[in-house]
Write an enzyme that holds these catalytic residues in place. Structure first.
Site, PDB file in Angstrom:
ATOM      1  N   HIS A 180      33.116  42.054  33.735  1.00  0.00           N
ATOM      2  CA  HIS A 180      32.804  40.966  34.670  1.00  0.00           C
ATOM      3  C   HIS A 180      31.328  41.116  35.048  1.00  0.00           C
ATOM      4  O   HIS A 180      30.847  42.243  35.199  1.00  0.00           O
ATOM      5  CB  HIS A 180      33.604  41.106  35.972  1.00  0.00           C
ATOM      6  CG  HIS A 180      34.937  40.440  35.985  1.00  0.00           C
ATOM      7  ND1 HIS A 180      36.000  40.944  36.712  1.00  0.00           N
ATOM      8  CD2 HIS A 180      35.393  39.292  35.398  1.00  0.00           C
ATOM      9  CE1 HIS A 180      37.046  40.144  36.564  1.00  0.00           C
ATOM     10  NE2 HIS A 180      36.706  39.140  35.779  1.00  0.00           N
ATOM     11  N   CYS A 274      34.390  43.293  44.044  1.00  0.00           N
ATOM     12  CA  CYS A 274      35.645  42.742  43.516  1.00  0.00           C
ATOM     13  C   CYS A 274      36.626  42.415  44.640  1.00  0.00           C
ATOM     14  O   CYS A 274      37.402  41.478  44.529  1.00  0.00           O
ATOM     15  CB  CYS A 274      36.311  43.738  42.570  1.00  0.00           C
ATOM     16  SG  CYS A 274      35.357  44.137  41.119  1.00  0.00           S
TER      17      CYS A 274
HETATM   18  N1  ARG Z   1      42.123  44.838  37.192  1.00  0.00           N
HETATM   19  C1  ARG Z   1      41.310  43.691  37.437  1.00  0.00           C
HETATM   20  C2  ARG Z   1      41.022  42.976  36.134  1.00  0.00           C
HETATM   21  O1  ARG Z   1      40.859  43.611  35.133  1.00  0.00           O
HETATM   22  C3  ARG Z   1      40.041  44.111  38.120  1.00  0.00           C
HETATM   23  C4  ARG Z   1      39.185  42.978  38.552  1.00  0.00           C
HETATM   24  C5  ARG Z   1      37.932  43.449  39.222  1.00  0.00           C
HETATM   25  N2  ARG Z   1      37.244  42.399  39.819  1.00  0.00           N
HETATM   26  C6  ARG Z   1      35.949  42.109  39.659  1.00  0.00           C
HETATM   27  N3  ARG Z   1      35.431  41.175  40.377  1.00  0.00           N
HETATM   28  N4  ARG Z   1      35.216  42.714  38.745  1.00  0.00           N
HETATM   29  O2  ARG Z   1      40.962  41.780  36.076  1.00  0.00           O
END
Ligand code: ARG
Length: 281
Positions: A180, A274
């Site tokens: 991300h 996140c």
């Molecule tokens: N386990 C989640 C996923 O893989 C974590 C998301 C983390 N969020 C972020 N904004 N990077 O989607």
């Protein structure tokens, strides 16, 4: 004083101005790691849900002590990643785009965040293509920086630009650990960012170089503790405590780093940013 010493002093003395923010957060009452959709997740690692909740409460307390408003979103059983509220939407200037998740395990979160938005006076708009909200869509000043490569579909960038009426700069991510944009790039104020160059394609690096020549570049050790996954109000930078090198860089640039321990939520591949959906004015 030589010129370079003078420049260093000028940087150190720059005064930073905080502004009050509105965030939405979802308590990790149903948090587990029961599937693995990013390289940080390991379903064999035990998760202490109560510890996750108390770490999350400390983050909430930090925001409130800084004077920010935090809305609480009701978590839904069976959606363990819902704590990563940033992914639920992009809300800016009264316009709200709800996420369309890449993985079926998270699809149900979109409805939960859309319900929350509707209850708070926003009209959730949808994209045809995958978009993971503020995981990949970061507002800096009057522009949206948008990641693609792992989750958000670049075609959604065009949709988002139309829905929120802002220019979108597309940036390709190339390292699966930084799946991300908010794991690889931090927005510190309307004109200042920090990032981890190896997470980006050559084109994206060139674009960032051109747009933000004074950006802070973080070291591998800080990037690998998700050190860039921070929330800044323009002065205070709430960040993973383990990113000590980045904390020093921030302090040198006139910011006030505030380290928090979110080790349980790190097991899901996320940290401070996140867990925080910013409602941009
Ligand atoms: N386990 C989640 C996923 O893989 C974590 C998301 C983390 N969020 C972020 N904004 N990077 O989607």
């Amino acid at each position: 004083m030589t010129i370079s010493e003078f420049e260093v002093a000028a940087t150190t003395q720059r005064s930073r101005v905080p502004s009050l923010r509105r965030y939405a957060m979802t308590p990790p009452r149903h948090f587990t790691v029961e599937y693995a959709i990013n390289p940080w997740m390991d379903t064999s690692t035990p998760v202490d849900t109560d510890a996750a909740v108390s770490q999350w409460e400390q983050l909430l307390d930090v925001y409130r002590s800084l004077g920010h408003t935090v809305d609480i979103v009701e978590p839904v059983e069976g959606l363990p990643d819902m704590v990563y509220a940033a992914n639920g939407a992009l809300i800016v200037g009264g316009r709200a785009v709800v996420a369309r998740f890449a993985f079926p395990q998270r699809a149900g979160e979109a409805d939960a965040y859309a319900r929350w938005m509707s209850a708070h006076g926003f009209t959730p708009q949808e994209t045809v293509h995958t978009n993971e909200g503020q995981g990949d869509l970061l507002v800096v000043g009057s522009t949206v920086l948008a990641g693609h490569g792992f989750r958000t579909d670049p075609r959604a960038h065009t949709e988002v630009a139309q829905l929120v009426g802002m220019p979108v700069v597309s940036l390709e991510l190339v390292d699966p650990r930084f799946y991300h944009l908010d794991t690889a790039l931090a927005v510190l104020d309307d004109a200042t960012i920090a990032y981890y160059p190896p997470a980006f394609s050559d084109d994206a690096r060139a674009r960032l170089q051109e747009l933000f020549p004074d950006a802070i570049e973080v070291a591998t050790a800080d990037a690998y503790v998700l050190g860039l996954n921070v929330v800044s109000d323009g002065l205070h930078v709430v960040m993973p405590a383990a990113a000590t090198g980045f904390a020093r860089q921030l302090a040198d640039a006139g910011f006030e780093p505030i380290g928090v321990d979110l080790s349980e939520l790190f097991k899901g591949g996320g940290s401070v940013k996140c867990c925080t959906l910013e409602v941009y004015r």
